[in-house]
Structures are given as structure tokens and as C-alpha cells.
Design an enzyme around this catalytic site. Sequence first.
Site, short mmCIF file in Angstrom:
data_model
loop_
_atom_site.label_atom_id
_atom_site.label_comp_id
_atom_site.label_asym_id
_atom_site.label_seq_id
_atom_site.Cartn_x
_atom_site.Cartn_y
_atom_site.Cartn_z
N HIS A 82 -10.34 -4.80 -3.64
CA HIS A 82 -8.98 -5.05 -3.11
C HIS A 82 -9.22 -5.70 -1.71
O HIS A 82 -9.92 -5.17 -1.03
CB HIS A 82 -8.01 -3.83 -3.22
CG HIS A 82 -8.52 -2.61 -2.62
ND1 HIS A 82 -9.39 -2.00 -3.35
CD2 HIS A 82 -8.42 -1.93 -1.63
CE1 HIS A 82 -9.69 -0.73 -2.53
NE2 HIS A 82 -9.36 -0.91 -1.68
N ASP B 273 0.82 -1.19 -0.07
CA ASP B 273 0.00 0.05 0.01
C ASP B 273 0.81 1.31 0.01
O ASP B 273 1.78 1.38 0.60
CB ASP B 273 -0.93 0.15 1.30
CG ASP B 273 -2.19 1.01 1.28
OD1 ASP B 273 -3.26 0.57 0.83
OD2 ASP B 273 -1.96 2.17 1.09
N GLY C 67 -15.89 3.41 3.09
CA GLY C 67 -14.88 4.21 2.94
C GLY C 67 -13.90 3.81 1.44
O GLY C 67 -12.88 4.01 1.64
P1 5GP Z 1 -9.54 1.82 0.25
O1 5GP Z 1 -9.79 2.90 0.97
O2 5GP Z 1 -10.18 1.91 -1.00
O3 5GP Z 1 -10.10 0.48 0.84
O4 5GP Z 1 -8.20 1.50 -0.04
C1 5GP Z 1 -7.57 1.93 -1.13
C2 5GP Z 1 -5.92 1.89 -0.68
O5 5GP Z 1 -5.38 2.00 -1.75
C3 5GP Z 1 -5.66 2.94 0.37
O6 5GP Z 1 -4.98 2.31 1.56
C4 5GP Z 1 -4.40 3.65 -0.29
O7 5GP Z 1 -3.21 4.12 0.31
C5 5GP Z 1 -4.11 2.87 -1.65
N1 5GP Z 1 -3.75 3.28 -2.78
C6 5GP Z 1 -4.16 4.28 -3.27
N2 5GP Z 1 -3.63 4.67 -4.67
C7 5GP Z 1 -2.37 3.95 -4.83
C8 5GP Z 1 -1.35 3.34 -5.44
O8 5GP Z 1 -1.37 4.36 -6.70
N3 5GP Z 1 -0.71 2.52 -5.37
C9 5GP Z 1 -0.62 1.71 -4.00
N4 5GP Z 1 0.19 0.87 -4.00
N5 5GP Z 1 -1.68 2.02 -3.39
C10 5GP Z 1 -2.52 2.92 -3.56
#
Ligand code: 5GP
Length: 113
Positions: free
Chosen positions: A99, A30, A92
Site C-alpha cells: 500500500h 486510512d 514499520g
Molecule cells: P503500514 O504501517 O503497514 O505502512 O500502514 C498500515 C496502515 O493501514 C495504517 O496507517 C493503519 O491505520 C491502516 N489500517 C489498518 N487496518 C485498516 C483497516 O482495516 N482499514 C483501513 N482503512 N485502514 C487500516
Amino acid sequence: MGDCIFCKLANGEIPTEMVYEDDFVAAFKDLNPQAPVHILVVPKKHYNNILDVENGDDIIAKIYSAINVIAKKENIDKSGFRVITNCGEDAGQTVMHMHFHIIAGRKLGDKIV
Ligand code: 5GP
Ligand code: ZN
């Protein structure tokens, strides 16, 4: 999916260091880690979230098999870890490519369930 960042990361269109990869699943760190170990496990095919997984599709089993392998590879199988998938607005979810977060490497507080 044209400009989906996780499609591009999972399929090597944007280079990233893979923690794990097979024909169906990819895992990478992440960008904004919430714990010493914070890995995202994603299908290579685009799904917005688990609501897109149809009956008979074994992608979730494939993802959890990958999580099993990753946990042992990252040496968090003995200490423990948490797996989270956010689905939709109230949870959120910010990236609309399904993922699963693997969080580990410290005592995890703030349990909701
Ligand atoms: P969500 O909030 O949708 O469950 O999690 C999205 C996650 O993706 C977040 O923890 C954020 O830090 C991570 N994330 C967002 N953009 C990128 C990216 O471009 N690369 C990586 N490795 N992680 C990302
Ligand atoms: Zn995608």
C-alpha cells in the site's frame, strides 16, 4: 489471500467508501489518519510489498497514475502531498498487502529524506 484485510477492502468483500477505483487499483481512507488527508492506494491483487513486484509488472505505474488522479480529485495537487510505502519490519510495515500512503492537508514535518 484468505484473510488479508486489504484484499477484502480492495475487492469489495468488506464494504468501504472508495476514494478511487479502477480494474487494478483501489484507494480508501486510512482508519487512523495521520493528517487531514490520509488515503491508502493499493493493488487489487495481493502483493506483500514492493519486493513482490517483478520486472515488467506495471502495477507501480498504475498505482502512481491513480495517485495523480486522486491528488487532483482531492484538491491536494496545488498544496502538495507525500507518498510513502513501508516495506518490511524496520520500516514499520504493519499490513502485509502493498500500500501507498498519500498524506496531505497540512504542512508535513519530520522529513526523513
Ligand atoms: P503500514 O504501517 O503497514 O505502512 O500502514 C498500515 C496502515 O493501514 C495504517 O496507517 C493503519 O491505520 C491502516 N489500517 C489498518 N487496518 C485498516 C483497516 O482495516 N482499514 C483501513 N482503512 N485502514 C487500516
Ligand atoms: Zn492482500
